[in-house]
Design a protein around this motif. Sequence first.
Motif, short mmCIF file in Angstrom:
data_model
loop_
_atom_site.label_atom_id
_atom_site.label_comp_id
_atom_site.label_asym_id
_atom_site.label_seq_id
_atom_site.Cartn_x
_atom_site.Cartn_y
_atom_site.Cartn_z
N THR A 1 1.08 -1.26 -0.02
CA THR A 1 0.02 -0.15 0.12
C THR A 1 0.76 1.35 -0.21
N ILE A 2 1.99 1.08 0.81
CA ILE A 2 2.85 2.36 0.90
C ILE A 2 3.66 2.55 -0.45
N ALA A 3 4.06 1.49 -1.16
CA ALA A 3 4.77 1.52 -2.30
C ALA A 3 3.79 2.00 -3.54
N ASP A 4 2.62 1.47 -3.46
CA ASP A 4 1.50 2.06 -4.25
C ASP A 4 1.30 3.71 -4.07
N GLY A 5 1.46 3.86 -2.79
CA GLY A 5 1.02 5.42 -2.50
C GLY A 5 2.06 6.12 -3.22
N TYR A 6 3.38 5.89 -3.14
CA TYR A 6 4.46 6.59 -3.56
C TYR A 6 4.31 6.94 -5.41
N ARG A 7 3.75 5.75 -5.91
CA ARG A 7 3.58 6.04 -7.24
C ARG A 7 2.22 6.67 -7.64
N ARG A 8 1.23 6.50 -6.95
CA ARG A 8 -0.08 7.03 -7.37
C ARG A 8 -0.70 8.12 -6.71
N HIS A 9 -0.08 8.50 -5.72
CA HIS A 9 -0.72 9.46 -4.67
C HIS A 9 0.11 10.78 -4.46
N PHE A 10 0.77 11.26 -5.49
CA PHE A 10 1.70 12.63 -5.29
C PHE A 10 0.93 13.53 -5.96
N GLU A 11 0.65 14.60 -5.15
CA GLU A 11 -0.08 15.84 -5.90
C GLU A 11 0.21 17.17 -5.11
N ASN A 12 0.62 18.30 -5.94
CA ASN A 12 0.86 19.38 -5.32
C ASN A 12 2.03 19.54 -4.19
N GLY A 13 2.90 18.60 -4.74
CA GLY A 13 4.53 18.59 -4.09
C GLY A 13 4.17 17.90 -2.84
N ARG A 14 3.23 17.00 -2.55
CA ARG A 14 3.22 16.25 -1.48
C ARG A 14 2.51 14.87 -1.50
N TYR A 15 2.75 13.92 -0.71
CA TYR A 15 2.06 12.63 -0.89
C TYR A 15 0.57 12.80 -0.06
N ASP A 16 -0.27 11.96 -0.60
CA ASP A 16 -1.57 12.06 0.17
C ASP A 16 -1.77 11.05 1.06
N ILE A 17 -1.28 11.33 2.25
CA ILE A 17 -1.10 10.16 3.34
C ILE A 17 -2.75 9.64 3.60
N VAL A 18 -3.73 10.81 3.64
CA VAL A 18 -5.10 10.40 3.89
C VAL A 18 -5.38 9.23 3.08
#
Length: 230
Positions: free
Chosen positions: A186-203
């Motif tokens: 899930t974290i690995a996917d987060g790095y690839r798919r949830h980066f917006e406006n200069g930050r990662y979408d932790i929520v």
Amino acid sequence: MPSETFFNLPEKKQKRILEAAKKEFSQSALKDASIANIVKDAEISRGSFYQYFDDIEDLYLYYFHSLGKDNHEQFLLSLKQHRGDLFVTFHDFFSHWILEIFKGENVLFYKNLFTSMDYRGLHKVILFGDKKMQEKLYQKTRSDHRKIKSDQKEMLDVVDRSLINVKNDQELQLLFQLLMHIAFSTIADGYRRHFENGRYDIVQISKEFDLKLNWLKKGARKLKNEENDQ
């Protein structure tokens, strides 16, 4: 894993080597990391490096293990607080761990870890190498071995097995591994798919982990009576 020679070094020198490892692994993925940079920053010879570690991956796995010691203790404490509820504990642990990964002092190391490793690499990190590698570490660090085995037994004993469908310790360990794989992927996917406006979408990353956790807990397939209610 580290040799007896490494563990016999003064604590200050061990720490200097791990600080050099942190610096190198934070700026380079494992495949691009340089032993030359590490030995220079650690102020040791290349020959000494190979007296302490088999290769650079050996050091990498040990460094990751050193970061996880506090997390292991925190997980066990959370498991006790939640009265052995494994799924609630993983939800609670992930919500804290994800902040450490994306905002903690080792953020660059974790980014390199999760964005550069393939499935085999992540599997190796999760299990801290294979069984042979673990036994080698335990033989080198007998006091750590006793503590690790003691903590593992305590964790297995604390889990409320009436809440999960496992028959024995082996099945419970497999469930632990599955939950860890879900967390890591899930974290690995987060790095690839949830980066917006200069930050990662932790929520959003946390929501996806909770969804997967819920699927595993309750099942992803609808029962027929539930389908008829739709």
